[in-house]
Design a protein around this motif. Structure first.
Motif, short mmCIF file in Angstrom:
data_model
loop_
_atom_site.label_atom_id
_atom_site.label_comp_id
_atom_site.label_asym_id
_atom_site.label_seq_id
_atom_site.Cartn_x
_atom_site.Cartn_y
_atom_site.Cartn_z
N UNK A 1 0.84 -1.20 0.00
CA UNK A 1 0.00 0.00 0.00
C UNK A 1 0.88 1.25 0.00
N UNK A 2 0.57 2.20 -0.89
CA UNK A 2 1.32 3.44 -0.97
C UNK A 2 1.08 4.28 0.28
N UNK A 3 2.17 4.76 0.87
CA UNK A 3 2.07 5.61 2.06
C UNK A 3 2.47 7.03 1.66
N UNK A 4 1.51 7.94 1.76
CA UNK A 4 1.72 9.33 1.34
C UNK A 4 1.72 10.24 2.56
N UNK A 5 2.68 11.15 2.61
CA UNK A 5 2.72 12.16 3.66
C UNK A 5 2.42 13.51 3.03
N UNK A 6 1.39 14.18 3.53
CA UNK A 6 0.97 15.48 3.01
C UNK A 6 1.21 16.54 4.07
N UNK A 7 1.89 17.61 3.68
CA UNK A 7 2.14 18.73 4.58
C UNK A 7 1.14 19.83 4.24
N UNK A 8 0.27 20.15 5.19
CA UNK A 8 -0.74 21.19 4.96
C UNK A 8 -2.13 20.60 4.89
N UNK A 9 -3.02 21.03 5.80
CA UNK A 9 -4.38 20.48 5.88
C UNK A 9 -5.43 21.50 5.47
N UNK A 10 -5.06 22.40 4.55
CA UNK A 10 -6.06 23.29 3.96
C UNK A 10 -6.88 22.53 2.93
N UNK A 11 -7.71 23.22 2.15
CA UNK A 11 -8.56 22.53 1.18
C UNK A 11 -7.79 21.65 0.20
N UNK A 12 -6.65 22.11 -0.32
CA UNK A 12 -5.90 21.31 -1.29
C UNK A 12 -5.33 20.06 -0.63
N UNK A 13 -4.66 20.22 0.51
CA UNK A 13 -4.06 19.07 1.17
C UNK A 13 -5.10 18.08 1.66
N UNK A 14 -6.19 18.59 2.21
CA UNK A 14 -7.23 17.70 2.72
C UNK A 14 -7.93 16.98 1.57
N UNK A 15 -8.16 17.68 0.45
CA UNK A 15 -8.80 17.03 -0.70
C UNK A 15 -7.93 15.90 -1.23
N UNK A 16 -6.62 16.14 -1.34
CA UNK A 16 -5.73 15.10 -1.83
C UNK A 16 -5.70 13.92 -0.86
N UNK A 17 -5.64 14.21 0.44
CA UNK A 17 -5.65 13.13 1.43
C UNK A 17 -6.93 12.30 1.32
N UNK A 18 -8.05 12.98 1.19
CA UNK A 18 -9.34 12.30 1.08
C UNK A 18 -9.37 11.37 -0.13
N UNK A 19 -8.91 11.85 -1.27
CA UNK A 19 -8.98 11.04 -2.49
C UNK A 19 -7.96 9.90 -2.46
N UNK A 20 -6.81 10.09 -1.84
CA UNK A 20 -5.85 8.99 -1.70
C UNK A 20 -6.46 7.88 -0.85
N UNK A 21 -7.15 8.25 0.22
CA UNK A 21 -7.82 7.25 1.05
C UNK A 21 -8.89 6.51 0.25
N UNK A 22 -9.65 7.25 -0.56
CA UNK A 22 -10.68 6.62 -1.39
C UNK A 22 -10.07 5.60 -2.34
N UNK A 23 -8.89 5.90 -2.87
CA UNK A 23 -8.23 5.00 -3.82
C UNK A 23 -7.41 3.91 -3.14
N UNK A 24 -7.47 3.84 -1.82
CA UNK A 24 -6.83 2.74 -1.11
C UNK A 24 -5.44 3.00 -0.61
#
Length: 396
Positions: A1-24
């Motif tokens: 499983x790909x492990x992604x670290x995102x710095x920044x929890x504004x709309x862009x960072x949170x949206x990317x985190x959300x979609x990565x979780x959706x894709x597994x």
């Protein structure tokens, strides 16, 4: 499983985190306060929002058209919406992510260092902290807004730009939108400036507009202040290795903000799903984002920004009068088509054709200067500057 670290929890960072979780994928989200409630006023063209987003739970108020004054009134038949900050934050569910509270001092391709000395690692790191820079050469957008009661019984009205009374030097326009909760935001905006119009000047102009005949009732005590750079200090696909170390930048700091308008939230939301899927597959998201066409469009947008910086108030009013006489399809290609090279060039040529002779000559001069100055500037070493309040329409 790909492990992604995102710095920044504004709309862009949170949206990317959300979609990565959706894709597994597996996500670590790092921010000084990962769950802080969003309070900014977000706005977007409704047809730019991605299909995966539950817009009925995100849109606070929408109108089938928006209005501009250039200085004559023009209604443009394209839906514009203000978003619920709370609703958007809730829909971008990150309950499956590991959240870490902390200030990041160093970002590398596979690790970050926090201020307290902790080191976090992942398969890939994405920096979604916004287009921070304190370089005075980078044009900025500033705005000062106040909240007013919305008149009862009135249909929602979205005034994207009101150039009446913009002035000749240091021009600004009024942005007025219904928030869907009984309030209207009235905001005086400097579209682009280097330096920009100071907030105290915008506040005074905003007060003058609010006190004009027919204006809304008295404002609430709270105010919204906006001050952000319109593009990163370097081209988003060409970052020196010593400064970036292979890190993908996403959102406003990754070039997803339109440098000639300051809009970024819809672009970041639209890109999040495909970027997330690419990361989970193990492919290169930078290659996805920055095709040859996308790079050319971004450079054309930078030229558009340079043109706007060179017009005075009357020139800007005539420029936007020409722009908003274009078809909605052509407007949309320039405002949102980040890899639509044909649509972007068509829009720019169509605006030129519609300008008065004086402004045509000015545009040619400004375009020539912009082409001559199109040299990448790199930022100096150091940490990101202080985070400022995000724009109500253009959050990172």
């Amino acid at each position: 499983m790909t492990r992604l670290l995102i710095v920044g929890a504004g709309p862009a960072g949170r949206a990317l985190a959300h979609r990565v979780l959706v894709h597994g994928g597996d996500v670590i989200l790092v921010d000084p306060d990962p769950h802080r409630p969003w309070t900014a006023t977000f706005g977007a063209f409704a047809d730019d929002l991605p299909a995966w987003l539950a817009v009925d739970r995100v849109i606070a108020c929408a109108a089938p058209e928006f209005v501009v004054y250039t200085p004559t009134r023009r209604a443009v038949p394209r839906p514009y919406a203000t978003l619920s900050a709370t609703g958007l934050q809730r829909e971008l569910d990150i309950s499956g992510a590991e959240t870490v509270a902390g200030h990041v001092t160093r970002v590398d391709a596979r690790a970050v260092i926090l201020e307290d000395g902790r080191r976090l690692t992942a398969d890939r790191v994405v920096d979604a902290r916004g287009a921070w820079t304190d370089d005075p050469r980078i044009p900025r957008q500033t705005a000062y807004g106040t909240f007013h009661p919305t008149p009862e019984g009135r249909d929602p009205e979205m005034v994207l730009m009101d150039w009446r009374g913009a002035g000749v030097v240091a021009p600004s326009f009024s942005y007025r939108v219904d928030l869907g909760d009984g309030r209207t935001l009235v905001e005086e905006t400097c579209l682009a400036g280097a330096p920009p119009v100071p907030l105290e000047v915008l506040a005074a102009r905003n007060t003058d507009r609010a006190e004009s005949p027919g204006a809304a009732d008295s404002a609430e005590p709270s105010a919204e202040r906006v001050d952000f750079p319109l593009h990163p200090a370097q081209l988003p696909w060409h970052v020196p290795a010593a400064d970036d170390r292979g890190v993908l930048r996403f959102g406003a700091g990754g070039g997803l903000m339109h440098p000639a308008t300051g809009y970024s939230i819809a672009g970041s939301l639209a890109a999040a799903d495909e970027v997330a899927a690419t990361i989970v597959r193990g492919d290169d998201p930078a290659a996805l984002l920055w095709t040859t066409r996308a790079r050319l469009v971004y450079r054309l947008r930078l030229i558009g920004l340079a043109v706007l910086l060179g017009f005075d108030g009357p020139g800007l009013a005539e420029f936007f009068d020409a722009f908003f006489r274009l078809t909605v399809r052509t407007q949309r290609a320039y405002l949102g088509g980040r890899d639509d090279l044909r649509g972007t060039t068509t829009a720019m040529w169509a605006v030129f054709r519609r300008l008065p002779a004086k402004q045509k000559a000015r545009l040619v001069t400004l375009t020539g200067r912009a082409l001559g100055r199109m040299v990448v500037r790199t930022p100096g070493p150091g940490r990101p500057g202080p985070r400022r309040s995000p724009s109500p329409r253009r959050a990172p």
